[in-house]
Design an enzyme around this catalytic site. Structure first.
Site, PDB file in Angstrom:
ATOM      1  N   ARG A 165     114.132  -9.853  48.522  1.00  0.00           N
ATOM      2  CA  ARG A 165     112.892 -10.917  48.591  1.00  0.00           C
ATOM      3  C   ARG A 165     112.121 -11.032  47.844  1.00  0.00           C
ATOM      4  O   ARG A 165     111.563 -11.846  47.030  1.00  0.00           O
ATOM      5  CB  ARG A 165     111.413 -10.206  49.575  1.00  0.00           C
ATOM      6  N   LYS A 211     117.600 -11.413  74.160  1.00  0.00           N
ATOM      7  CA  LYS A 211     116.396 -11.771  74.859  1.00  0.00           C
ATOM      8  C   LYS A 211     116.444 -13.055  74.920  1.00  0.00           C
ATOM      9  O   LYS A 211     116.129 -13.944  73.545  1.00  0.00           O
ATOM     10  CB  LYS A 211     114.692 -11.290  75.052  1.00  0.00           C
ATOM     11  N   GLY A 215     110.406 -14.959  61.066  1.00  0.00           N
ATOM     12  CA  GLY A 215     109.593 -16.027  62.122  1.00  0.00           C
ATOM     13  C   GLY A 215     109.416 -17.295  61.330  1.00  0.00           C
ATOM     14  O   GLY A 215     109.166 -17.919  62.442  1.00  0.00           O
ATOM     15  N   GLY A 256     115.736 -13.041  60.801  1.00  0.00           N
ATOM     16  CA  GLY A 256     116.154 -11.250  60.653  1.00  0.00           C
ATOM     17  C   GLY A 256     117.477 -10.926  60.942  1.00  0.00           C
ATOM     18  O   GLY A 256     118.477 -10.355  60.012  1.00  0.00           O
TER      19      GLY A 256
HETATM   20  P1  AMP Z   1     116.756 -10.642  68.336  1.00  0.00           P
HETATM   21  O1  AMP Z   1     115.908  -9.757  67.812  1.00  0.00           O
HETATM   22  O2  AMP Z   1     116.115 -11.162  69.184  1.00  0.00           O
HETATM   23  O3  AMP Z   1     117.524 -11.539  67.252  1.00  0.00           O
HETATM   24  O4  AMP Z   1     117.605  -9.340  68.890  1.00  0.00           O
HETATM   25  C1  AMP Z   1     119.153  -8.886  67.745  1.00  0.00           C
HETATM   26  C2  AMP Z   1     119.313  -7.270  68.404  1.00  0.00           C
HETATM   27  O5  AMP Z   1     120.279  -7.693  70.040  1.00  0.00           O
HETATM   28  C3  AMP Z   1     120.446  -6.503  67.911  1.00  0.00           C
HETATM   29  O6  AMP Z   1     120.100  -5.192  67.508  1.00  0.00           O
HETATM   30  C4  AMP Z   1     121.636  -6.734  68.789  1.00  0.00           C
HETATM   31  O7  AMP Z   1     121.674  -5.323  68.687  1.00  0.00           O
HETATM   32  C5  AMP Z   1     120.782  -6.363  70.003  1.00  0.00           C
HETATM   33  N1  AMP Z   1     121.882  -7.519  71.140  1.00  0.00           N
HETATM   34  C6  AMP Z   1     122.949  -8.373  70.708  1.00  0.00           C
HETATM   35  N2  AMP Z   1     124.028  -8.231  72.203  1.00  0.00           N
HETATM   36  C7  AMP Z   1     123.512  -7.152  72.648  1.00  0.00           C
HETATM   37  C8  AMP Z   1     123.296  -7.002  73.864  1.00  0.00           C
HETATM   38  N3  AMP Z   1     124.983  -7.372  74.309  1.00  0.00           N
HETATM   39  N4  AMP Z   1     123.003  -6.093  74.929  1.00  0.00           N
HETATM   40  C9  AMP Z   1     121.991  -5.070  74.529  1.00  0.00           C
HETATM   41  N5  AMP Z   1     121.379  -5.206  73.030  1.00  0.00           N
HETATM   42  C10 AMP Z   1     121.941  -6.418  72.016  1.00  0.00           C
END
Ligand code: AMP
Length: 410
Positions: free
Chosen positions: A35, A221, A400, A377
């Site tokens: 950054r 999620k 974000g 991220g």
């Molecule tokens: P996000 O911040 O929502 O983009 O989520 C990123 C995170 O999702 C990373 O730390 C990954 O380890 C996690 N992730 C990806 N696939 C899976 C999965 N199948 N089960 C659990 N966590 C996951």
């Protein structure tokens, strides 16, 4: 509106809002200076023109003045990268900041202390007691908004021109990012090079789109990505879904997902997204097979199974080889690619294969002329882990901010 290239900063004092919110280890050593590097071209151009710079940033989420979040920790690196000895003001608002910015000569730079040491930067009251009445809360909010305006006015008074190069904070209406701009006329406020590059990259993807346009959404999620998926379902040709949210879709479609991560209250939403894709003639690409584990660990036992046939006691931690192939085929035929979120738990080497396959397919497509934007991220961490960041057309510095931009928010 003025642009960096058109504006001559000679004799001007520029207040430059940057995003130097870099990660520090327990010894306050910077672990990733991306950054800081990203804002250097803007700062250098101002100094080279014969202007001076007053640099403002936040670092972390302090609740007040707190040495842990002092920008002093990053001062030596800023000086090193900028190639001049940067002065420091121990406060962004006090007498010292006023005097040091007044004394700045052309070619000189001053870094102000963390803007978020003051609640007024964010314009949100701090330390409000939970038992406060609604009236008290409303009064505190109103007071902090007024403080925010005063703070913005004071920061503006240090400079003759305002430059915003803090894309990472661009989705927040803070004193130094948005309110401050009201105190400069149109000819004396502009975006820095980084901000301009970020905007150009998103517009290339979302507005001047070369087709086919494929978005790859991963992460844990679906709930945190609803708005962005909804918006993409009106824009893309192919929407690939990977990562933890896969299992919410699989369960909604009647599959067995064992102990995989799932949001049971989002099953209807998953079905409605599937329907929306159909209605809009969009190719929604879901996983066929999964690499499953008998515990959430890199050393877990693994199997490859169809995504809807995961036994109890097992959880899907990555896409399987069939899915890797299927995703890669779609990606390699694309001309515009947006990647947000890993397809699996890429932090564990044994479950990073799917994300790597996606990354390599994007590299191939980019080499064949596609425009690829990676952001938000964890996908940035992914391309860094696989050493392919420089093979993407653009890697965003905003998490974000990028997501809200793609969601279509101002
Ligand atoms: P996000 O911040 O929502 O983009 O989520 C990123 C995170 O999702 C990373 O730390 C990954 O380890 C996690 N992730 C990806 N696939 C899976 C999965 N199948 N089960 C659990 N966590 C996951």
């Amino acid at each position: 509106m003025q642009t960096m290239d058109n504006f001559n900063f000679a004799g001007q004092k520029a207040f430059v809002r940057v995003d130097f919110n870099v990660p520090l280890d327990e010894n306050f050593t910077i672990t990733d200076d991306t950054r800081i590097r990203a804002a250097i071209p803007t700062l250098k151009k101002i100094l080279a023109d014969g202007g001076s710079v007053i640099i403002g940033s936040h670092l972390g989420r302090p609740k007040g003045v707190d040495g842990k979040f002092s920008l002093q920790h990053i001062l030596p690196r800023v000086s090193e990268l900028l190639g001049v000895k940067v002065e420091f003001a121990n406060d962004c608002l006090g007498q010292e900041a006023v005097e040091k910015s007044a004394a700045l000569q052309p070619g000189q730079a001053l870094l102000l202390e963390n803007l978020r040491f003051y609640a007024a930067e964010e314009g949100k009251p701090r330390g409000l007691k939970e038992e406060a009445t609604d009236e008290e809360k409303a009064a505190a909010k109103k007071a902090e908004k007024a403080n925010q305006k005063e703070t913005a006015k004071q920061l503006a008074s240090y400079a003759s021109v305002y430059v915003n190069d803090a894309f990472g904070t661009a989705h927040r209406a803070h004193a130094s990012t948005a309110i401050i701009a009201d105190f400069f006329d149109t000819d004396h406020k502009l975006f820095g090079y980084l901000m301009q590059k970020e905007i150009d990259a998103v517009e290339k993807v979302m507005k001047n789109t070369a087709r086919p346009f494929t978005a790859i959404m991963g992460g844990s999620k679906v709930s945190s990505k609803i708005d962005i998926i909804e918006n993409l379902l009106t824009k893309v040709d192919n929407l690939i879904i990977g990562g933890g949210m896969t299992y919410t879709f699989t369960k909604a479609l009647g599959g067995k997902i064992g102990d995989s991560i799932c949001e049971d209250d989002k099953l209807d939403l998953a079905l409605s997204l599937i329907q929306k894709a159909k209605d809009n003639n969009i190719n929604l690409v879901l996983a066929d097979d999964a690499k499953i584990a008998d515990s959430f660990s890199n050393d877990a036992n693994t199997q490859i199974v169809p995504v809807g046939e995961i036994p109890d006691g097992w959880e899907g931690l990555d896409i399987g080889p069939e899915t890797e192939k299927k995703f890669a085929e779609v990606i390699e035929k694309s001309k515009t690619i947006l990647w947000n979120g890993p397809t699996g738990v890429f932090e564990f080497d044994n479950f990073a294969g799917g994300s790597k396959a996606v990354g390599m397919a994007i590299v191939k497509a980019t080499e064949n002329g596609a425009f690829s934007l990676v952001g938000g991220g964890d996908s940035v961490a992914c391309v860094n882990k696989f050493g392919i960041a420089d093979k993407m057309s653009y890697v965003s510095t905003g998490g974000g901010a990028l997501l809200e931009f793609i969601e279509g928010k101002e």
